[in-house]
Write a protein that holds these residues in place. Structure first.
Motif, mmCIF file in Angstrom:
data_model
loop_
_atom_site.group_PDB
_atom_site.id
_atom_site.type_symbol
_atom_site.label_atom_id
_atom_site.label_comp_id
_atom_site.label_asym_id
_atom_site.label_seq_id
_atom_site.Cartn_x
_atom_site.Cartn_y
_atom_site.Cartn_z
ATOM 1 N N LEU A 265 -0.979 -9.032 -13.555
ATOM 2 C CA LEU A 265 -0.695 -9.920 -12.422
ATOM 3 C C LEU A 265 0.603 -9.535 -11.730
ATOM 4 C CD1 LEU A 265 -1.809 -13.514 -13.493
ATOM 5 C CD2 LEU A 265 -3.111 -11.678 -12.407
ATOM 6 N N HIS A 266 1.560 -9.015 -12.475
ATOM 7 C CA HIS A 266 2.810 -8.577 -11.855
ATOM 8 C C HIS A 266 2.564 -7.404 -10.906
ATOM 9 C CE1 HIS A 266 5.567 -10.386 -15.220
ATOM 10 N NE2 HIS A 266 4.772 -11.272 -14.652
ATOM 11 N N ALA A 267 1.738 -6.462 -11.334
ATOM 12 C CA ALA A 267 1.446 -5.306 -10.486
ATOM 13 C C ALA A 267 0.694 -5.731 -9.229
ATOM 14 C CB ALA A 267 0.633 -4.273 -11.264
ATOM 15 N N ILE A 268 -0.285 -6.628 -9.379
ATOM 16 C CA ILE A 268 -1.048 -7.093 -8.212
ATOM 17 C C ILE A 268 -0.144 -7.891 -7.271
ATOM 18 C CG2 ILE A 268 -2.980 -8.514 -7.448
ATOM 19 C CD1 ILE A 268 -4.376 -7.860 -10.099
ATOM 20 N N THR A 269 0.724 -8.716 -7.840
ATOM 21 C CA THR A 269 1.656 -9.503 -7.023
ATOM 22 C C THR A 269 2.535 -8.591 -6.180
ATOM 23 O OG1 THR A 269 1.691 -11.326 -8.623
ATOM 24 C CG2 THR A 269 3.531 -11.194 -7.074
ATOM 25 N N ASP A 270 3.078 -7.550 -6.798
ATOM 26 C CA ASP A 270 3.928 -6.625 -6.051
ATOM 27 C C ASP A 270 3.141 -5.915 -4.957
ATOM 28 O OD1 ASP A 270 6.298 -7.201 -7.245
ATOM 29 O OD2 ASP A 270 6.391 -5.405 -8.501
ATOM 30 N N ALA A 304 2.273 -15.067 -3.720
ATOM 31 C CA ALA A 304 2.116 -13.902 -2.849
ATOM 32 C C ALA A 304 0.909 -14.068 -1.936
ATOM 33 C CB ALA A 304 1.977 -12.636 -3.690
ATOM 34 N N ALA A 305 -0.197 -14.568 -2.487
ATOM 35 C CA ALA A 305 -1.401 -14.781 -1.672
ATOM 36 C C ALA A 305 -1.157 -15.829 -0.592
ATOM 37 C CB ALA A 305 -2.564 -15.201 -2.571
ATOM 38 N N GLY A 367 1.834 3.566 -28.084
ATOM 39 C CA GLY A 367 1.595 2.161 -28.405
ATOM 40 C C GLY A 367 2.823 1.298 -28.315
ATOM 41 N N GLU A 368 3.813 1.731 -27.500
ATOM 42 C CA GLU A 368 5.050 0.966 -27.379
ATOM 43 C C GLU A 368 4.962 -0.127 -26.309
ATOM 44 O OE1 GLU A 368 7.964 3.895 -26.549
ATOM 45 O OE2 GLU A 368 7.774 4.914 -28.493
ATOM 46 N N GLY A 369 4.022 0.000 -25.424
ATOM 47 C CA GLY A 369 3.931 -0.976 -24.347
ATOM 48 C C GLY A 369 2.700 -0.756 -23.504
ATOM 49 N N MET A 370 2.675 -1.439 -22.380
ATOM 50 C CA MET A 370 1.514 -1.423 -21.495
ATOM 51 C C MET A 370 2.005 -1.332 -20.048
ATOM 52 S SD MET A 370 -1.502 -4.343 -21.283
ATOM 53 C CE MET A 370 -1.970 -4.058 -22.995
ATOM 54 N N ALA A 371 1.231 -0.653 -19.212
ATOM 55 C CA ALA A 371 1.559 -0.540 -17.790
ATOM 56 C C ALA A 371 0.347 -0.948 -16.965
ATOM 57 C CB ALA A 371 1.980 0.889 -17.451
ATOM 58 N N ALA A 372 0.580 -1.250 -15.719
ATOM 59 C CA ALA A 372 -0.510 -1.567 -14.788
ATOM 60 C C ALA A 372 -0.100 -1.140 -13.391
ATOM 61 C CB ALA A 372 -0.838 -3.057 -14.808
ATOM 62 N N GLN A 373 -1.070 -0.654 -12.652
ATOM 63 C CA GLN A 373 -0.826 -0.323 -11.249
ATOM 64 C C GLN A 373 -1.918 -0.964 -10.409
ATOM 65 O OE1 GLN A 373 -0.777 3.947 -11.417
ATOM 66 N NE2 GLN A 373 -3.008 4.132 -11.200
ATOM 67 N N ALA A 374 -1.589 -1.293 -9.182
ATOM 68 C CA ALA A 374 -2.542 -1.989 -8.315
ATOM 69 C C ALA A 374 -2.363 -1.552 -6.878
ATOM 70 C CB ALA A 374 -2.345 -3.505 -8.438
ATOM 71 N N ILE A 375 -3.438 -1.631 -6.137
ATOM 72 C CA ILE A 375 -3.421 -1.417 -4.691
ATOM 73 C C ILE A 375 -4.119 -2.600 -4.036
ATOM 74 C CG2 ILE A 375 -4.234 0.016 -2.787
ATOM 75 C CD1 ILE A 375 -4.049 2.423 -4.590
ATOM 76 N N ALA A 376 -3.486 -3.176 -3.030
ATOM 77 C CA ALA A 376 -4.068 -4.287 -2.281
ATOM 78 C C ALA A 376 -4.240 -3.881 -0.823
ATOM 79 C CB ALA A 376 -3.170 -5.520 -2.370
ATOM 80 N N THR A 377 -5.357 -4.274 -0.250
ATOM 81 C CA THR A 377 -5.617 -4.034 1.165
ATOM 82 C C THR A 377 -5.792 -5.382 1.860
ATOM 83 O OG1 THR A 377 -6.720 -1.934 0.687
ATOM 84 C CG2 THR A 377 -7.119 -2.922 2.844
ATOM 85 N N VAL A 378 -5.038 -5.597 2.916
ATOM 86 C CA VAL A 378 -5.112 -6.865 3.655
ATOM 87 C C VAL A 378 -5.225 -6.573 5.146
ATOM 88 C CG1 VAL A 378 -3.624 -7.946 1.917
ATOM 89 C CG2 VAL A 378 -2.632 -7.174 4.078
ATOM 90 N N ARG A 379 -5.631 -7.576 5.874
ATOM 91 C CA ARG A 379 -5.591 -7.542 7.340
ATOM 92 C C ARG A 379 -4.622 -8.601 7.834
ATOM 93 N NH1 ARG A 379 -11.403 -8.569 9.058
ATOM 94 N NH2 ARG A 379 -11.699 -9.020 6.840
ATOM 95 N N LEU A 380 -3.831 -8.238 8.830
ATOM 96 C CA LEU A 380 -2.842 -9.153 9.402
ATOM 97 C C LEU A 380 -3.006 -9.202 10.903
ATOM 98 C CD1 LEU A 380 0.296 -7.979 7.404
ATOM 99 C CD2 LEU A 380 -0.986 -10.091 7.031
ATOM 100 N N LYS A 381 -2.639 -10.328 11.488
ATOM 101 C CA LYS A 381 -2.728 -10.486 12.935
ATOM 102 C C LYS A 381 -1.771 -9.567 13.654
ATOM 103 C CE LYS A 381 -4.198 -15.333 12.913
ATOM 104 N NZ LYS A 381 -3.835 -16.695 13.328
ATOM 105 N N GLY A 382 -2.237 -8.959 14.726
ATOM 106 C CA GLY A 382 -1.372 -8.155 15.593
ATOM 107 C C GLY A 382 -0.530 -7.183 14.840
#
Length: 385
Positions: A265-270, A304-305, A367-382
């Motif tokens: 969720l942290h990766a998606i939020t960013d 964020a949403a 096995g020391e930790g975990m990572a996550a990566q995310a890409i978000a695509t949005v549409r914005l006005k103008g």
């Protein structure tokens, strides 16, 4: 000029659309009713907006608009409008009122301007459009009847505007055993004139599923697409639960962090914050702030949403990858996907969750930790402003 209040009639059950009431379905990233509420509340000549909702729709309204004043409607549209009018009368009254159907989400400001100007010389005013198609009667048995003179007819839209006392009197005097399809005919029944002002094709009503798609296309035509990425890392720690995508995963080790350390969720939020240039999660929820100690990361994602939706944005797609050797993410992938979709209020098909390893290389491989990566695509006005 006096006080002007707008009533949004949002008490329908959505029987012709199927499923949830259409006024709470998402359109361009936010509920249908939120579009008309924003347009009316943002008009400089409108002092207050009052939604009239169906019984049991309180939670849906709060999710759509927040904590705003509202009135519960009746069994028919006429009764719902009457409840709204009586509430206004009991809470200070008004000089002018606009009555609008929530199923018409796009309200051009010039239509409202025209309606309010027309009230200077008439007790009521409605937006109308000419009829372009040939109209004909039905002769029965699937055969065509006589044509109707379309020059004598108009298409009636909302919002409809009235001098408050005139429409309140019209409603109070209307026969209880007779229904009305709109408020203008009620004013005419009580002897008041109704002025006609130019309507707009953007005011088309959402009645069927295809109408929602058309409204989406109209709103989306002036939007631009943006994509942004997010990346996060947390180390494993004993004695902590493992949260991924808003659900708890059975594991002997959890992740260490100031909040619940939900790396996904942290990766998606960013990624979402990146699409609107709003920095990263630490800017909005500083780890130095004790109020976020142990906090559910779902709060961060929903924040964020909400920032994107406040800008009129649409979250089109989220793709994320969890990187770890253990635990195995595969058995939980679908549940994680459903959780993220629910948190973002998006259809499941707009969320992609994957998992991979680093072939035992690096800190995740050890096995020391975990990572996550995310890409978000949005549409914005103008320009995205």
């Amino acid at each position: 000029m006096g006080r002007t209040v707008a009533i949004i009639v949002a008490a329908g059950t959505g029987s012709r659309m199927g499923g949830d009431p259409k006024q709470y379905r998402l359109l361009a990233g936010k509920p249908v009713v939120a579009h008309s509420y924003a347009a009316l509340s943002g008009h400089p000549d409108i002092d207050a907006v009052l939604p009239v909702i169906g019984q049991g729709q309180e939670t849906a309204l709060v999710a759509a608009l927040g904590d705003v004043p509202f009135v519960v409607g009746g069994a028919s549209r006429r009764e719902s409008v009457r409840n709204g009018l009586e509430h206004i009368a009991a809470t200070g009254g008004a000089d002018r009122v606009l009555i609008h159907d929530a199923a018409r989400p796009i309200i051009p400001a010039q239509v409202v301007d025209g309606l309010l100007t027309a009230l200077e010389s008439a007790p009521g005013a409605i937006p109308t459009l000419p009829i372009a198609d040939t109209l004909a009667g039905y002769a029965g048995a699937g055969t065509l009847g006589e044509t109707v003179d379309r020059n004598a007819l108009v298409r009636v839209q909302t919002p409809q505007a009235f001098r408050f006392d005139a429409i309140l009197t019209a409603h109070r005097n209307w026969p209880d055993d007779r229904e009305a399809t709109d408020d203008a005919q009620m004013l005419r029944h009580s002897g008041g004139d109704v002025a006609l002002v130019p309507g707009d094709t953007l005011l088309e009503k959402i009645t069927h599923p295809d109408d929602l798609a058309l409204a989406e296309a109209r709103l989306g035509g002036a939007m631009i697409s943006r994509s942004a990425s997010g990346f996060d890392v947390h180390r494993f720690a004993s004695g902590k639960p493992l949260w991924l995508g808003g659900i708890e995963i059975p594991s002997p080790l959890g992740l260490s962090g100031h909040s619940d350390a939900d790396v996904l969720l942290h990766a998606i939020t960013d990624a979402l914050l990146g699409t609107i240039g709003e920095g990263d999660i630490g800017l909005h929820f500083p780890p130095s702030d004790p109020q976020w100690a142990g906090a559910a990361s779902s709060q961060f994602l929903e924040h964020a949403a909400s920032l994107i939706r406040e800008r009129g944005g649409i979250i089109d797609f989220v793709d994320a990858t969890i990187i770890c050797e253990k635990p195995k993410v595969g058995p939980h992938r679908q549940a994680i996907r459903e959780s993220v979709a629910a948190l973002l209020r998006l259809p499941l098909e707009r969320i992609s969750i994957k998992a991979t390893t680093t072939e035992r290389l690096g800190f995740t491989g050890r096995g020391e930790g975990m990572a996550a990566q995310a890409i978000a695509t949005v549409r914005l006005k103008g320009s995205g402003a």
